[in-house]
Design an enzyme around this catalytic site. Structure first.
Site, PDB file in Angstrom:
ATOM      1  CG  HIS A 178      -3.676   5.017   1.752  1.00  0.00           C
ATOM      2  ND1 HIS A 178      -4.875   5.635   1.507  1.00  0.00           N
ATOM      3  CD2 HIS A 178      -3.958   3.688   1.867  1.00  0.00           C
ATOM      4  CE1 HIS A 178      -5.838   4.735   1.466  1.00  0.00           C
ATOM      5  NE2 HIS A 178      -5.303   3.551   1.687  1.00  0.00           N
ATOM      6  CG  ASP A 250      -8.241   3.082   6.898  1.00  0.00           C
ATOM      7  OD1 ASP A 250      -8.085   2.007   6.285  1.00  0.00           O
ATOM      8  OD2 ASP A 250      -8.482   4.163   6.325  1.00  0.00           O
TER       9      ASP A 250
END
Length: 476
Positions: A178, A250
């Site tokens: 992230h 993702d």
């Protein structure tokens, strides 16, 4: 060239959005062929919202991250009704894992949700991993493989598609994707022995979807993250492993890839690599249309073959058709309610040392470590709430890094920590607390360090039922 490139491009885009109802721009896009929507805790997902989405496009793939344990979108306020993967791996009862997967599938079936972005099939080979940890079934490939299969069979047996993630394996990393691009320093041989077996097993079990990881794996491709690498997505996953289901990224706003390219370029590169669907965790109308237009322009300019885009859209539609054909399974699952399976699993997963117990309301000191970016910020550890439900005068203090321990007084003390194995300051805090109160009970909700010479409870994950099981044990 096809006259419907815009619809094909929209089919492979699967965005998230703000708010608890579908905004007008999203409804328009669904009517124009948007292939999927991703729901998060911020959307307060329920039947009315999903009906709104399906009213515009009955075949839309409605996806959600509902792993159980640490990562829940539907039960974020109180914590999940199911322990996460690490707890299930500690118990190592594949029948129990299948039952948990089935009940999670049943919960999604009741909401008419198509796809669960679960399970994590990552082998947590590195204890310092900041983003997988208790989301993995464990550190051994065979253990992870058999529980990945059980979870997939449970969810899909309830008529909801499962998604094994994060290919080719996010377990041996020390960076959260992230925030930045992690590197997996492993040879092809080690990848084959350690990271790939759970994905191979999931494919053998008929998993309908696989999610790519934003990981640099030099043994596969020294220049591009796996999501954008044809070597990883097509040659390895499609060719060697034989996966022919829907391959989804993702979230593409994660810094691991977003720091390299614009969303439109990420979409084109991922599609060229062999991906079928682009998960966009949060976007706007302008953002969605910019990605759509970038895909269309790439086809028109010969950068992205139209056949590749059409193949990707076909796989999205195939997953939608699979779901549509499983209505009888969902009806059966809705009637197959087992409200106690999560708590049974959580109790079985507890690892305890020492004999300490509570005979009155304690002071709970929550030694706060930051959860990974995959965990919704509102997710509670749950220990204080579980104890307060049994002992109403339970007190609570939050201790941030570098904070001073509170005055303990005469009350029993419970220290709640998370991932003590990863954080030296947490272990130091525990040691200081035990000097003052050797009778304190330590509860670790993550990957625990070796237990100190004190009463120690490891739940192996965050969930409402894990907290309840720990509270019950302390009051035994």
């Amino acid at each position: 060239m096809s006259g419907d490139l815009y619809r094909l491009a929209l089919t492979v885009l699967h965005p998230g959005f703000e708010g608890t109802s579908a905004p007008d721009w999203l409804r328009r896009a669904l009517g124009e062929g948007l292939g999927g929507v991703v729901l998060f805790a911020r959307n307060a997902a329920g039947v009315p919202l999903v009906r709104q989405l399906r009213a515009e496009n009955p075949g839309v793939i409605v996806a959600i991250d509902e792993e159980g344990g640490t990562v829940t979108r539907l039960e974020v306020a109180a914590g999940s009704s199911f322990p996460g993967n690490r707890a299930l791996g500690v118990v190592d009862d594949v029948r129990l894992t299948e039952q948990v997967g089935r009940q999670i599938g049943r919960m999604l079936a009741e909401l008419d949700i198509t796809l669960d972005y679960a399970p994590s099939a990552d082998v947590n080979a590195n204890p310092a991993n900041p983003v997988i940890g208790v989301r993995s079934f464990g550190p051994e490939p065979e253990l992870v493989a058999r529980h990945t299969v059980a979870f997939v069979e449970g969810v899909q047996g309830a008529g909801v598609a499962a998604c094994a993630k994060h290919f080719p394996g996010h377990g041996d990393t020390v960076t959260d994707s992230h925030l930045a691009l992690p590197t997996v320093h492993a040879s092809r041989e080690l990848l084959a022995e350690r990271d790939l077996p759970p994905f191979r097993a999931a494919i053998g079990a008929g998993v309908r979807s696989i999610m790519s990881g934003h990981l640099l794996v030099p043994a596969l491709d020294p220049s591009m993250p796996a999501t954008l690498s044809r070597t990883a997505m097509t040659e390895l996953l499609r060719g060697e492993l034989g996966f022919d289901g829907m391959l989804v990224t993702d979230a593409i706003e994660m810094r691991a890839v977003a720091a390299m390219f614009t969303p439109g370029e990420i979409a084109v590169r991922a599609l060229n690599a062999g991906v079928d669907a682009l998960c966009v965790g949060l976007t706007t109308e302008d953002g969605l249309l910019a990605m759509r237009d970038a895909i269309v322009a790439a086809v028109r300019e010969g950068v992205l073959p139209e056949e590749r885009l059409a193949e990707a859209a076909a796989r999205v539609r195939a997953l939608s058709a699979w779901y549509a054909g499983r209505s009888e399974l969902r009806e059966k699952a809705r009637a197959d309610v087992d409200e106690g399976v999560g708590l049974r699993a959580a109790r079985a997963a507890l690892t305890t040392t020492g004999t300490g117990r509570l005979d009155r309301a304690p002071l709970v000191v929550e030694v706060n470590t930051r959860f990974s970016q995959a965990v919704d910020p509102a997710t509670p550890t749950g220990i204080t709430a579980a104890l307060a439900a049994l002992l109403p005068d339970t007190g609570r203090v939050q201790l941030e890094p570098g904070g001073e321990l509170p005055a303990f007084g005469e009350r029993p003390v419970v220290l709640v920590v998370h991932d003590a194995a990863r954080h030296a300051w947490v272990r130091d805090t525990v040691a200081r607390a035990l000097l003052l109160r050797p009778d304190a009970i330590i509860v670790d909700t993550g990957i625990p360090a070796p237990p100190p010479e004190a009463t120690h409870v490891a739940t192996h994950g965050l969930s409402r039922v894990s907290a309840q099981a720990a509270a019950e044990w302390m009051l035994r």
